[in-house]
Scaffold this motif. Sequence first.
Motif, PDB file in Angstrom:
ATOM      1  N   ALA A 127     -45.748  38.935 111.552  1.00  0.00           N
ATOM      2  CA  ALA A 127     -46.150  37.364 112.525  1.00  0.00           C
ATOM      3  C   ALA A 127     -44.937  37.727 113.321  1.00  0.00           C
ATOM      4  O   ALA A 127     -45.114  37.241 114.779  1.00  0.00           O
ATOM      5  N   VAL A 184     -51.999  26.921 116.949  1.00  0.00           N
ATOM      6  CA  VAL A 184     -51.579  27.554 115.723  1.00  0.00           C
ATOM      7  C   VAL A 184     -52.038  29.059 115.588  1.00  0.00           C
ATOM      8  O   VAL A 184     -53.302  28.556 115.943  1.00  0.00           O
ATOM      9  N   HIS A 185     -52.100  29.800 116.318  1.00  0.00           N
ATOM     10  CA  HIS A 185     -53.052  31.407 116.272  1.00  0.00           C
ATOM     11  C   HIS A 185     -52.524  32.473 115.182  1.00  0.00           C
ATOM     12  O   HIS A 185     -51.455  32.537 114.634  1.00  0.00           O
ATOM     13  N   ARG A 186     -53.565  32.371 114.617  1.00  0.00           N
ATOM     14  CA  ARG A 186     -54.030  32.873 113.720  1.00  0.00           C
ATOM     15  C   ARG A 186     -54.044  34.810 113.978  1.00  0.00           C
ATOM     16  O   ARG A 186     -55.214  34.989 114.880  1.00  0.00           O
ATOM     17  N   GLN A 188     -55.461  38.515 112.427  1.00  0.00           N
ATOM     18  CA  GLN A 188     -56.040  39.591 111.311  1.00  0.00           C
ATOM     19  C   GLN A 188     -56.207  40.515 111.823  1.00  0.00           C
ATOM     20  O   GLN A 188     -56.858  40.830 112.196  1.00  0.00           O
ATOM     21  N   THR A 201     -53.326  38.364 106.909  1.00  0.00           N
ATOM     22  CA  THR A 201     -53.479  37.643 108.309  1.00  0.00           C
ATOM     23  C   THR A 201     -52.116  36.919 108.315  1.00  0.00           C
ATOM     24  O   THR A 201     -51.694  36.304 107.240  1.00  0.00           O
ATOM     25  N   SER A 202     -51.587  36.353 109.346  1.00  0.00           N
ATOM     26  CA  SER A 202     -49.794  36.361 109.961  1.00  0.00           C
ATOM     27  C   SER A 202     -50.864  35.304 110.652  1.00  0.00           C
ATOM     28  O   SER A 202     -51.690  35.293 111.353  1.00  0.00           O
ATOM     29  N   THR A 203     -49.335  34.081 111.185  1.00  0.00           N
ATOM     30  CA  THR A 203     -49.751  33.644 111.855  1.00  0.00           C
ATOM     31  C   THR A 203     -48.798  33.060 113.009  1.00  0.00           C
ATOM     32  O   THR A 203     -47.263  33.222 112.326  1.00  0.00           O
ATOM     33  N   THR A 205     -47.042  30.564 116.001  1.00  0.00           N
ATOM     34  CA  THR A 205     -46.984  28.934 116.211  1.00  0.00           C
ATOM     35  C   THR A 205     -46.664  29.394 118.105  1.00  0.00           C
ATOM     36  O   THR A 205     -45.368  29.651 118.373  1.00  0.00           O
ATOM     37  N   ARG A 308     -54.702  25.256 113.320  1.00  0.00           N
ATOM     38  CA  ARG A 308     -54.911  26.402 113.497  1.00  0.00           C
ATOM     39  C   ARG A 308     -55.987  26.219 115.127  1.00  0.00           C
ATOM     40  O   ARG A 308     -57.221  26.260 114.792  1.00  0.00           O
ATOM     41  N   THR A 311     -58.235  32.448 116.513  1.00  0.00           N
ATOM     42  CA  THR A 311     -57.988  33.477 115.360  1.00  0.00           C
ATOM     43  C   THR A 311     -58.124  34.811 116.042  1.00  0.00           C
ATOM     44  O   THR A 311     -59.112  35.251 116.994  1.00  0.00           O
TER      45      THR A 311
END
Length: 364
Positions: A127, A184-186, A188, A201-203, A205, A308, A311
């Motif tokens: 992250a 929130v931006h995810r 992968q 998978t991480s997030t 902000t 979210r 992605t």
Amino acid sequence: MAIKLPEISPFKARVEEIDRMMNAPDFYSDARRSATLAREHMKLRQLLDNYAALEKAKKQLAENEEMLEDPNGDDELRELAELEIPELGDKIEALEKKILAAMIPPDETDSRNTIMEIRAGAGGDEASLFAADLYRMYSRLAERRGWRVEQMSASESGIDGFKEVVFSISGEDVYKALKLESGVHRVQRVPETESQGRIHTSTVTVAVLPEAEEVDVQINPNDLEITATRASGAGGQHVNTTDSAINIVHKPTGITVYCADERSQIKNRAKAMKVLYARILQVKQDEERAKYAENRKKQVGTGDRSERIRTYNFPQSRLTDHRIGLTIHSLTAVMEGELDEVLEALQAEDQRLKIEALMTSTKS
């Protein structure tokens, strides 16, 4: 079918009001205010010109239709009138869309510079690495658009990542372009340290704040708890040996700002106050939004950070913005700052929703 447009008279009255202000002897004494009013005046004049063109086109369409219904009319003129009707219809539709877009109440903060805050969320080291990637992405975007980036504070993770990074971007219409990035931006992807090749998978902000002016936010000095401390660092030449780092707590809201980027305590304090003003302004704006947010759940860019919004899938080179259902397969270019397609699609949807709200208020 013709659209019932909102009443034009308030816009005419506003042009007349700005005309009077522009004729005042001291109009240009405040350069920023005069420039803002001049831009508004120009946009309103264009709106009135388009409205006049619309009225003319509607009148012409009515005359053509009347000519077709006249059994005693000239056949050649009737034929010409019939040919013009589709063209006039298209012109009317295009002008109505332009006028509606121009009638949307302007966001006073659109022309402001912006403070962005990127924080690593779930996902540990990965992250924090993606937080650094997003910082680089927005920096590259700014470079392409001729904007200026200034890092204000950062907490590094020790692996070329950021636990948190705060920076300002200044330039033309920066906040207008970036305000819908908040959320929130995810991500992968397979981390470099992953030996089994598994996708993690991480997030991260992202918060986008319009730079505040003192007229927006009044801060009582007695509400501030300001402490000077020695900046911490990884060691060597980057560690300050004086108490130059600044920590400010705004007691009524509990907002805390820390800045240690500069060796000068005065510069750190100025940067910290700029961030504090922006965060307090954001709190005020969030309170205002909450009053009608229930009626605008589909509004793009509400700033809901628990949502979210996007992605980034690296194995498939795919970016998906979940708010508008946009998917593009050029992730490498996006991470190099080529965000135009995404930003333009978000702004188009934002405008569509605002026009929809404007039309609803006109009908009621």
